[in-house]
Design a protein around this motif. Structure first.
Motif, PDB file in Angstrom:
ATOM      1  N   GLY A 101     -63.917  46.422  -3.437  1.00 59.74           N
ATOM      2  CA  GLY A 101     -62.526  47.235  -2.827  1.00 59.74           C
ATOM      3  C   GLY A 101     -61.609  47.495  -3.700  1.00 59.74           C
ATOM      4  N   ARG A 102     -62.089  48.392  -4.532  1.00 59.74           N
ATOM      5  CA  ARG A 102     -61.126  49.294  -5.901  1.00 59.74           C
ATOM      6  C   ARG A 102     -61.210  50.160  -5.928  1.00 59.74           C
ATOM      7  N   PRO A 103     -60.662  51.157  -6.454  1.00 52.30           N
ATOM      8  CA  PRO A 103     -61.580  52.303  -7.234  1.00 52.30           C
ATOM      9  C   PRO A 103     -61.694  52.164  -8.184  1.00 52.30           C
ATOM     10  N   ALA A 104     -62.977  53.150  -8.864  1.00 48.27           N
ATOM     11  CA  ALA A 104     -63.164  52.802  -9.884  1.00 48.27           C
ATOM     12  C   ALA A 104     -62.835  54.693 -10.553  1.00 48.27           C
ATOM     13  N   LYS A 105     -63.099  54.645 -11.742  1.00 49.37           N
ATOM     14  CA  LYS A 105     -62.862  55.860 -11.919  1.00 49.37           C
ATOM     15  C   LYS A 105     -62.936  56.637 -11.425  1.00 49.37           C
ATOM     16  N   ALA A 106     -61.880  57.707 -11.372  1.00 49.00           N
ATOM     17  CA  ALA A 106     -61.501  58.857 -10.810  1.00 49.00           C
ATOM     18  C   ALA A 106     -62.611  60.246 -11.814  1.00 49.00           C
ATOM     19  N   ARG A 107     -62.204  60.880 -10.635  1.00 48.84           N
ATOM     20  CA  ARG A 107     -62.369  62.778 -11.042  1.00 48.84           C
ATOM     21  C   ARG A 107     -61.798  63.740 -10.905  1.00 48.84           C
ATOM     22  N   LEU A 108     -61.315  64.844 -11.504  1.00 51.05           N
ATOM     23  CA  LEU A 108     -60.802  65.681 -10.959  1.00 51.05           C
ATOM     24  C   LEU A 108     -62.052  66.725 -10.340  1.00 51.05           C
ATOM     25  N   ILE A 109     -60.845  67.267  -9.009  1.00 50.71           N
ATOM     26  CA  ILE A 109     -62.462  67.784  -7.960  1.00 50.71           C
ATOM     27  C   ILE A 109     -61.761  69.363  -7.513  1.00 50.71           C
ATOM     28  N   LYS A 110     -60.394  69.009  -7.898  1.00 50.44           N
ATOM     29  CA  LYS A 110     -59.615  70.736  -7.087  1.00 50.44           C
ATOM     30  C   LYS A 110     -58.332  70.509  -7.555  1.00 50.44           C
ATOM     31  N   GLY A 111     -57.791  71.142  -8.275  1.00 52.29           N
ATOM     32  CA  GLY A 111     -55.300  71.363  -8.885  1.00 52.29           C
ATOM     33  C   GLY A 111     -55.920  71.537  -9.918  1.00 52.29           C
ATOM     34  N   SER A 112     -54.964  72.097 -10.256  1.00 49.17           N
ATOM     35  CA  SER A 112     -53.847  72.031 -11.886  1.00 49.17           C
ATOM     36  C   SER A 112     -52.954  72.208 -12.015  1.00 49.17           C
ATOM     37  N   ASN A 113     -51.713  72.309 -13.117  1.00 46.58           N
ATOM     38  CA  ASN A 113     -50.474  72.677 -12.736  1.00 46.58           C
ATOM     39  C   ASN A 113     -50.106  74.230 -12.750  1.00 46.58           C
ATOM     40  N   ARG A 114     -50.653  75.008 -11.427  1.00 47.72           N
ATOM     41  CA  ARG A 114     -50.312  75.986 -11.577  1.00 47.72           C
ATOM     42  C   ARG A 114     -51.887  76.202 -10.343  1.00 47.72           C
ATOM     43  N   GLU A 115     -52.274  74.828  -9.725  1.00 46.79           N
ATOM     44  CA  GLU A 115     -52.542  75.621  -8.293  1.00 46.79           C
ATOM     45  C   GLU A 115     -51.437  74.187  -7.181  1.00 46.79           C
ATOM     46  N   SER A 116     -51.385  74.173  -5.968  1.00 45.55           N
ATOM     47  CA  SER A 116     -51.351  73.769  -5.311  1.00 45.55           C
ATOM     48  C   SER A 116     -51.923  72.859  -4.244  1.00 45.55           C
ATOM     49  N   VAL A 117     -52.570  71.393  -4.497  1.00 46.79           N
ATOM     50  CA  VAL A 117     -53.686  70.972  -3.614  1.00 46.79           C
ATOM     51  C   VAL A 117     -53.344  70.235  -3.052  1.00 46.79           C
ATOM     52  N   LEU A 118     -53.075  70.410  -1.290  1.00 45.56           N
ATOM     53  CA  LEU A 118     -52.475  69.372  -0.595  1.00 45.56           C
ATOM     54  C   LEU A 118     -53.551  69.059   0.754  1.00 45.56           C
ATOM     55  N   ALA A 119     -53.398  67.887   1.226  1.00 47.06           N
ATOM     56  CA  ALA A 119     -53.973  67.017   2.623  1.00 47.06           C
ATOM     57  C   ALA A 119     -55.461  66.785   2.897  1.00 47.06           C
ATOM     58  N   PRO A 120     -56.189  66.349   1.307  1.00 46.04           N
ATOM     59  CA  PRO A 120     -57.811  66.271   1.742  1.00 46.04           C
ATOM     60  C   PRO A 120     -57.848  65.733   3.220  1.00 46.04           C
ATOM     61  N   LEU A 121     -59.110  65.656   4.312  1.00 46.42           N
ATOM     62  CA  LEU A 121     -59.675  65.498   4.864  1.00 46.42           C
ATOM     63  C   LEU A 121     -60.837  65.643   4.613  1.00 46.42           C
ATOM     64  N   TRP A 122     -62.039  63.949   4.648  1.00 46.77           N
ATOM     65  CA  TRP A 122     -63.051  64.507   5.124  1.00 46.77           C
ATOM     66  C   TRP A 122     -64.209  64.766   6.053  1.00 46.77           C
ATOM     67  N   ARG A 123     -65.115  65.955   5.467  1.00 52.73           N
ATOM     68  CA  ARG A 123     -66.244  66.086   6.304  1.00 52.73           C
ATOM     69  C   ARG A 123     -67.470  65.242   6.919  1.00 52.73           C
ATOM     70  N   ASP A 124     -67.111  64.925   5.537  1.00 52.33           N
ATOM     71  CA  ASP A 124     -68.291  64.047   5.470  1.00 52.33           C
ATOM     72  C   ASP A 124     -68.308  62.671   4.775  1.00 52.33           C
ATOM     73  N   ASN A 125     -69.466  61.817   4.457  1.00 55.07           N
ATOM     74  CA  ASN A 125     -69.165  61.342   3.072  1.00 55.07           C
ATOM     75  C   ASN A 125     -69.274  61.953   1.944  1.00 55.07           C
ATOM     76  N   THR A 126     -69.839  63.035   1.916  1.00 54.19           N
ATOM     77  CA  THR A 126     -69.594  63.951   0.325  1.00 54.19           C
ATOM     78  C   THR A 126     -68.954  65.030   0.542  1.00 54.19           C
ATOM     79  N   SER A 127     -68.318  65.557   1.528  1.00 53.32           N
ATOM     80  CA  SER A 127     -67.348  66.568   1.245  1.00 53.32           C
ATOM     81  C   SER A 127     -66.055  66.496   2.213  1.00 53.32           C
ATOM     82  N   LEU A 128     -65.686  67.665   1.359  1.00 51.05           N
ATOM     83  CA  LEU A 128     -63.661  67.874   1.770  1.00 51.05           C
ATOM     84  C   LEU A 128     -63.404  68.712   2.596  1.00 51.05           C
TER      85      LEU A 128
END
Length: 772
Positions: free
Chosen positions: A331-358
């Protein structure tokens, strides 16, 4: 500093839908102002020979009787059926629709109820139910702008908390969680509250109660609960937004904002639906910390992963954000990893396609396009690469720019400037626009099965909650913001133009000429025109219906609405024009818009005005102070809660925008001199024109000191002005009486300065010095 969440906004209105770039009848490009062919009056033949007068008979046709000549009346003095009371009272605001099965919910601002926001449920039989009776108001103050402030919640836990046997947790009468404006607590409501038989059930603690100061970050006990001070906080110190139901349907996962001792921190937290968090602050579990800002907490379909967006000061969410994903363990998120984005890239609105891609929206190529991103090392894949925006600036939390239908297709908002609604097939990259009675859509798209819910409008149709059945192609308007439109002949005809700004750069604008079917101007007179400047400044305006604009154009006052450099809707490069140039580029573009009208003979060059709200108010004030020292253009300026003192704003504004000026002007203390040089305060000069200032006294974004300081400067220089302050109003006026006073004062102000006598409005008292 956006004003796009208020009832008094820079929304546009007009006749005919301007075509997008590359479409037939697209934007015109000229140093002067040339209209789009899409603005051809209805009934005029498309193949009329060049030079033939409109309405001339064709071969074999009899000449039609000549229409009687209209009475000639000075511009600004035209009689109009559109009153300030009609603009205010008929201008409720609908936003943030949600569709589940046969039921649709939305938020609704009601000016006639002191501007409160309620939640409305639309049922399959067409009936509407107001879920929150007065005085309850669904409005989050996270980031001060809030956003989506409710969530329908399925499952037995919420239904059991309400103890309502008629609500099984899965039917059309789902319980709803909402954030209450007065105390910022989360509450649970059901049908019994709507009928007056029960009160909302609190889910989060009263910040003023002992024990509420449990820290959302810090030492976490074995139960996964935060620990910290057992003391209390100030009222409204705990705020919540961006809600999603937990995978087990026992909690609401959301963004929590905590205020204590002048410091603001945020976290993603889990709020129990059983109500235990109302009396025990430690029952609210902390899920994610470590960043200044969070948005879009989104569990995967199987509940094994949690995705979210985060960013830090000094960046704004349109500058640079990160998409992170973490496995959910116990029930708790463990260690997260960066998937996309940076200080010069605006990433918004994640939506799950299935359990392994967004799917996410990212502007790393220069436009917010939708990409599919796998979690197993697959490279990001653009679904429909185009020089269009599929997302918008994240001013309000919770509004999603695209949503998934049951067959895997995406309902998307897209376009340049304006946003159309279409269906995007990720498998074929085919994008098909929907044929709908409304043509321009606001942020916030919801989908379930074959149904889409969205807020759409058009030049001659008010913003409405629209429910679309993609299987049958039918659309139903569930609620329109304006129940009864005035005679459409009194509404202005917008013309979309591209101006040539400084250094040959394109500047986008919409022109609204005076429009009244019963009168015309004097033969030897050109109309006054007002440049409207939108807020943000990271925002934009489109050609949606606005009775506020029609209030002026139907009286003989033209409007040009400018999407100056720095506006959204035209890609990152256009947006970045304002970096370090706020008060320069926006002012230059607004002045060029006014000059273009005068050069083309469409406007009286001696009667050009400028008005704006929030950041637009800053541009208006800058244009007649720092921008008027050697090159004055405007004869009147109106500021709705606009900035005037940059250093004062930087010291006193709220946390979300506290570092906004780092990008717009430059970071302090290195740019302290620039802050002083650009500010309207201290630069009132003999070329400064008369100014009208309108300000809410409860504004946490642009405090009243901003208007008070420029008013004092105007008085010290004996510049004609008026300052009107409104008790109980915040950033943007929501009450009908405030809107009426503002509009009538603005019209009277223009009349006194520009030399016409407006009809049926009280005369505004102007002062040449001293307090107004």
């Amino acid at each position: 500093m956006t004003d796009n969440v208020t009832a008094m906004t820079g929304e546009t209105s007009g006749r005919g839908h301007p075509a997008g770039p590359g479409e037939p009848g697209g934007r015109s490009r000229a140093a002067g102002l040339t209209g789009s062919p899409a603005d051809r009056p209805s009934g005029e033949p498309a193949d009329r020979p060049s030079g033939e007068p409109a309405g001339a008979p064709g071969p074999g046709q009899d000449a039609e009787p000549t229409a009687p000549e209209l009475p000639r009346v000075p511009y600004g003095s035209w009689a109009s059926p559109i009153t300030a009371a009609q603009v205010a009272g008929g201008r409720l605001r609908v936003a943030f629709p949600t569709v589940i099965g046969e039921t649709t919910w939305w938020q609704e601002d009601r000016p006639e109820e002191a501007g409160r926001t309620t939640i409305v449920r639309g049922s399959a039989d067409g009936s509407h139910t107001t879920l929150l009776p007065a005085p309850w108001t669904a409005r989050s103050r996270v980031h001060e702008y809030g956003g989506l402030s409710y969530l329908p919640v399925p499952g037995p836990v919420a239904a059991a908390t309400l103890a309502s046997p008629e609500q099984d947790g899965d039917g059309p009468d789902l319980p709803v969680v909402f954030a209450n404006l007065d105390d910022q607590r989360l509450y649970l409501v059901g049908s019994a509250v709507a009928s007056g038989q029960a009160q909302p059930v609190p889910l989060t603690p009263d910040p003023t109660a002992q024990g509420s100061a449990i820290l959302p970050a810090g030492n976490q006990g074995a139960a996964g609960r935060a620990s910290g001070s057992r003391g209390s906080l100030e009222p409204r110190a705990l705020r919540y937004a961006d809600f999603v139901i937990s995978p087990d349907q026992k909690e609401i996962w959301c963004v929590r904002e905590r205020h204590q001792g002048g410091k603001v921190t945020r976290a993603i937290v889990a709020v129990p639906l059983d109500g235990s968090g109302a009396t025990d602050a430690a029952a609210i579990r902390v899920l994610v910390t470590g960043f200044d800002f969070f948005a879009f907490p989104t569990p995967s379909p199987d509940g094994q992963l949690l995705a979210w967006i985060c960013w830090n000061h000094p960046h704004m969410p349109w500058d640079g954000t990160e998409l992170r994903v973490a496995p959910v363990e116990n029930g708790r998120p463990a260690k997260a990893r960066l998937i996309k984005g940076s200080n010069r890239e605006s990433v918004l609105a994640p939506l799950w396609r299935d359990n392994t891609s967004l799917y996410v929206a990212t502007d790393w190529t220069g436009w917010w396009n939708i990409y599919q991103i796998g979690l197993r090392g697959e490279p990001p894949q653009a679904l429909y690469p185009a020089d269009e925006e599929f997302a918008d600036a994240l001013w309000e939390l919770g509004a999603r720019p695209f949503a998934m239908l049951g067959d895997g297709r995406l309902a998307v908002r897209h376009g340049r400037g304006a946003a159309r609604l279409g269906l995007l097939d990720p498998e074929t990259s085919e994008l098909t626009d929907l044929d709908l009675p409304v043509t321009e859509f606001l942020p916030g798209v919801s989908a379930d099965g074959t149904t889409i819910a969205a807020i759409g409008g058009a030049p001659l149709e008010s913003n409405s909650v629209v429910r679309i059945d993609t299987k049958t192609g039918t659309a139903a308007v569930l609620r329109a913001e304006i129940a009864a439109l005035p005679d459409r002949r009194f509404l202005p005809v917008p013309r979309q133009v591209e101006l040539e700004g400084p250094y040959g750069r394109v500047v986008h604008a919409l022109v609204y000429p005076p429009s009244n079917p019963e009168v015309t101007g004097l033969a030897d007179e050109l109309p006054p025109f007002i440049v409207w400047v939108h807020g943000g400044p990271t925002g934009h305006v489109t050609a949606r219906l606005s009775l506020e604009k029609a209030y002026f154009t139907s009286r003989g006052i033209g409007i040009i609405d400018v999407n100056y450099g720095g506006s959204t809707g035209y890609g990152r490069l256009y947006r970045n024009r304002l970096n370090r140039e706020w008060g320069v580029v926006d002012v230059a573009d607004a002045k060029e818009a006014a000059r273009s009208l005068a050069r083309s003979g469409e406007a009286d060059g001696a009667r050009l005005g400028i008005r704006g709200g929030s950041a637009g108010g800053w541009t208006a004030l800058a244009a007649v102070t720092t921008g008027a020292v050697t090159d004055p253009v405007f004869s009147a300026a109106v500021s709705y809660y606009g900035l005037s003192d940059l250093r004062g704003f930087n010291e006193h504004t709220h946390d979300f925008e506290s570092r906004y000026l780092d990008g717009l002007i430059g970071p302090l203390p290195g740019f302290d001199t620039v802050y002083a040089e650009r500010a309207p305060v201290g630069h009132v000069n003999p070329n400064t024109c008369p100014v009208l200032l309108l300000q809410g006294l409860d504004d946490p974004v642009v405090p009243p000191q901003q208007s008070e300081s420029i008013a004092a400067d105007l008085a010290a220089h004996d510049i004609r002005h008026a300052y009107i302050a409104f008790e109980g109003e915040s950033h943007g006026f929501r009450r009908a009486d405030s809107m009426v006073v503002s509009l009538e004062s603005e019209l009277s102000f223009y009349g006194q300065i520009m030399g016409f006598a407006p009809r049926s409005v009280p005369e505004l008292k102007l002062t040449d010095g001293g307090p107004a």
